[in-house]
Design an enzyme around this catalytic site. Structure first.
Site, PDB file in Angstrom:
ATOM      1  N   CYS A  31      37.342  19.154  56.909  1.00 42.20           N
ATOM      2  CA  CYS A  31      36.813  18.011  57.653  1.00 42.20           C
ATOM      3  C   CYS A  31      35.296  17.960  57.481  1.00 42.20           C
ATOM      4  CB  CYS A  31      37.185  18.119  59.128  1.00 42.20           C
ATOM      5  SG  CYS A  31      36.251  19.384  60.001  1.00 42.20           S
ATOM      6  N   GLU A  73      45.282   9.416  39.921  1.00 45.45           N
ATOM      7  CA  GLU A  73      43.988  10.018  39.548  1.00 45.45           C
ATOM      8  C   GLU A  73      43.036   8.950  39.023  1.00 45.45           C
ATOM      9  OE1 GLU A  73      43.533  12.950  40.470  1.00 45.45           O
ATOM     10  OE2 GLU A  73      45.500  13.918  40.487  1.00 45.45           O
ATOM     11  N   ALA A  74      42.999   7.832  39.722  1.00 47.86           N
ATOM     12  CA  ALA A  74      42.192   6.692  39.274  1.00 47.86           C
ATOM     13  C   ALA A  74      40.723   7.052  39.086  1.00 47.86           C
ATOM     14  CB  ALA A  74      42.329   5.546  40.285  1.00 47.86           C
ATOM     15  N   MET A 122      41.487  15.810  48.399  1.00 50.96           N
ATOM     16  CA  MET A 122      42.602  16.548  47.811  1.00 50.96           C
ATOM     17  C   MET A 122      43.589  16.937  48.904  1.00 50.96           C
ATOM     18  SD  MET A 122      41.468  18.965  44.760  1.00 50.96           S
ATOM     19  CE  MET A 122      43.206  19.273  44.598  1.00 50.96           C
TER      20      MET A 122
END
Ligand code: ADP
Ligand code: ZN
Length: 199
Positions: A177, A89-90, A18
């Site tokens: 991360c 948004e696959a 995101m």
């Protein structure tokens, strides 16, 4: 279905966490395609209602008109003669998205699909690994880790409260991360196991 010059169709995947700029990059590529006078059609799954019910919108509020579809197969019908097909948004589409994109590419279309490669548990997201495997081009985007400032490729779910999921993405997820990402607790997994939300 429009058939173009043999060898002209392919699949591009834009993936990442995101806030990594997937939608921004998708919008950029589709705008350039329009400048090149290509016909463009954008699709998004019915599930994603962030900010706009008819367009795709990035977190920095760029937007592009799109068609909302419930099933991946509808893309084949609704693509019309578009030379470039965008999918946002696959990760929320059903598994059929993979053969649908392959058929479009084989028919000479350029398919550009953006989606999360990992869910909030840090696991590969649905059909995305397969779409990335069959794609000609894969771009992995990075956000900025909100804890340490390094490149982030995980989406951390911040809350246990179900109500906050309904209020919107900004309050629920943040980019982290590998080192700052915390694997979800047992309680979070129990609460959200069946939730498809990640945006
Ligand atoms: P995605 O589709 O990958 O979720 P968007 O394209 O919608 O991403 O939004 C990217 C934009 O989000 C960036 O250009 C930046 O303005 C904003 N942003 C907010 N938080 C972050 C972050 N932690 N790291 C990077 N960009 C961020
Ligand atoms: Zn970090």
């Amino acid at each position: 279905m429009l058939f173009m010059r043999p060898g002209s169709g392919w699949i591009e995947v834009i993936c990442g966490s995101m806030y990594s700029g997937k939608t921004e990059e998708l919008i950029r590529r589709l705008r350039l395609a329009r400048i090149a006078r290509k016909s463009v059609q954008v699709f998004k799954p019915e599930l994603d209602t962030r900010y706009s019910s008819t367009g795709i919108v990035s977190h920095n509020e760029q937007s592009l008109g799109s068609l909302v579809v419930a099933r991946a197969r509808q893309i084949t019908e609704l693509a019309g003669d578009a030379e470039v097909i965008g999918v946002d948004e696959a990760q929320f589409f059903d598994d059929e998205l993979v053969p649908v994109c392959e058929e479009l590419a084989r028919a000479g279309r350029r398919v550009v699909a953006a989606g999360l490669d990992k869910d909030w548990r840090g696991e590969p997201f649905g059909l995305m690994p397969r779409l990335m495997a069959v794609a000609e081009f894969v771009t992995k985007q990075h956000a900025i880790c909100v804890i340490c400032g390094n490149p982030a490729n995980f989406s951390q779910r911040k809350t246990l409260a179900r109500e906050q999921v309904l209020l919107g993405a900004g309050d629920v997820y943040e980019a982290r991360c590998r080192h700052c990402f915390q694997v979800p607790s047992e309680e979070q997994l129990r609460l959200f196991d069946h939730s498809p939300e990640l945006d």
